[in-house]
Scaffold this motif. Sequence first.
Motif, PDB file in Angstrom:
ATOM      1  N   HIS A  99     -53.652  -1.900 -13.916  1.00  0.00           N
ATOM      2  CA  HIS A  99     -54.551  -0.690 -12.498  1.00  0.00           C
ATOM      3  C   HIS A  99     -53.950  -2.391 -11.389  1.00  0.00           C
ATOM      4  O   HIS A  99     -54.200  -1.818 -10.327  1.00  0.00           O
ATOM      5  CB  HIS A  99     -55.869  -1.528 -12.596  1.00  0.00           C
ATOM      6  CG  HIS A  99     -55.958   0.168 -13.434  1.00  0.00           C
ATOM      7  ND1 HIS A  99     -56.788   1.068 -13.353  1.00  0.00           N
ATOM      8  CD2 HIS A  99     -56.271  -0.509 -14.902  1.00  0.00           C
ATOM      9  CE1 HIS A  99     -57.598   1.438 -14.249  1.00  0.00           C
ATOM     10  NE2 HIS A  99     -57.459   1.019 -15.244  1.00  0.00           N
ATOM     11  N   GLU A 104     -58.734   5.852 -11.069  1.00  0.00           N
ATOM     12  CA  GLU A 104     -58.757   6.955 -12.153  1.00  0.00           C
ATOM     13  C   GLU A 104     -58.066   7.895 -11.924  1.00  0.00           C
ATOM     14  O   GLU A 104     -57.881   8.357 -12.478  1.00  0.00           O
ATOM     15  CB  GLU A 104     -59.877   6.516 -12.830  1.00  0.00           C
ATOM     16  CG  GLU A 104     -60.857   5.185 -13.560  1.00  0.00           C
ATOM     17  CD  GLU A 104     -60.981   4.101 -12.786  1.00  0.00           C
ATOM     18  OE1 GLU A 104     -60.746   4.194 -11.396  1.00  0.00           O
ATOM     19  OE2 GLU A 104     -60.948   2.901 -13.474  1.00  0.00           O
ATOM     20  N   GLU A 119     -54.192   8.422 -11.911  1.00  0.00           N
ATOM     21  CA  GLU A 119     -53.994   7.829 -13.246  1.00  0.00           C
ATOM     22  C   GLU A 119     -54.291   9.648 -13.439  1.00  0.00           C
ATOM     23  O   GLU A 119     -53.094   9.667 -14.467  1.00  0.00           O
ATOM     24  CB  GLU A 119     -54.605   6.827 -14.004  1.00  0.00           C
ATOM     25  CG  GLU A 119     -53.861   5.266 -13.483  1.00  0.00           C
ATOM     26  CD  GLU A 119     -54.541   4.370 -14.601  1.00  0.00           C
ATOM     27  OE1 GLU A 119     -55.197   4.515 -15.769  1.00  0.00           O
ATOM     28  OE2 GLU A 119     -54.247   2.763 -13.844  1.00  0.00           O
ATOM     29  N   GLU A 120     -55.351  10.003 -13.747  1.00  0.00           N
ATOM     30  CA  GLU A 120     -55.815  11.415 -13.947  1.00  0.00           C
ATOM     31  C   GLU A 120     -54.751  12.513 -13.608  1.00  0.00           C
ATOM     32  O   GLU A 120     -54.313  13.275 -13.628  1.00  0.00           O
ATOM     33  CB  GLU A 120     -57.204  11.663 -13.571  1.00  0.00           C
ATOM     34  CG  GLU A 120     -57.646  12.512 -14.450  1.00  0.00           C
ATOM     35  CD  GLU A 120     -58.910  12.845 -14.095  1.00  0.00           C
ATOM     36  OE1 GLU A 120     -59.561  14.319 -13.467  1.00  0.00           O
ATOM     37  OE2 GLU A 120     -59.842  12.091 -14.314  1.00  0.00           O
TER      38      GLU A 120
END
Length: 155
Positions: A34, A44, A47-48
């Motif tokens: 991160h 998140e 990254e998703e």
Amino acid sequence: YHLTKPFTPDQIEKVIAQAMENRVEPLVVPPDVHTLWHPELNAEEIEEMFAGDVEHFQVIIGIFNRTIPEDFATLELAMKEGDWDSARGLAHKLKPSFQMVGLGYMTSNIQDFEQALKLGTDQVLIQQLFNVFAQNVHKALHITVQQEDYFRQTI
């Protein structure tokens, strides 16, 4: 690669397979890393959305940094002219951009602003929501420009 109409699903698959043979794999970041992201970005969410494809994210953040100031200036002009319909359309257009760069948490203000513009009756509320939106835009650009600079220095 190209297809001429009409084409079948098998032909589409064949062309995609051919195109993928020469594809260079993007830089993939392990999910536990991160340190690439500005602390105010939702790691998140990024990254998703980008599945670890940092190069694609770099492109998107660059587009964000180049287009948001101009789009927001157009929105400011619509607000000065009292053109609620144009302002609402511009706010709606800007909303997904924040999600794409890991700033989805800022979109609730945009939704409130859009709704107030749709109703169009409470000009004081519209102005207050616009002021919050303007602050979010400036904050977002500060964050995303820092992120883009970090990429230039490290990747």
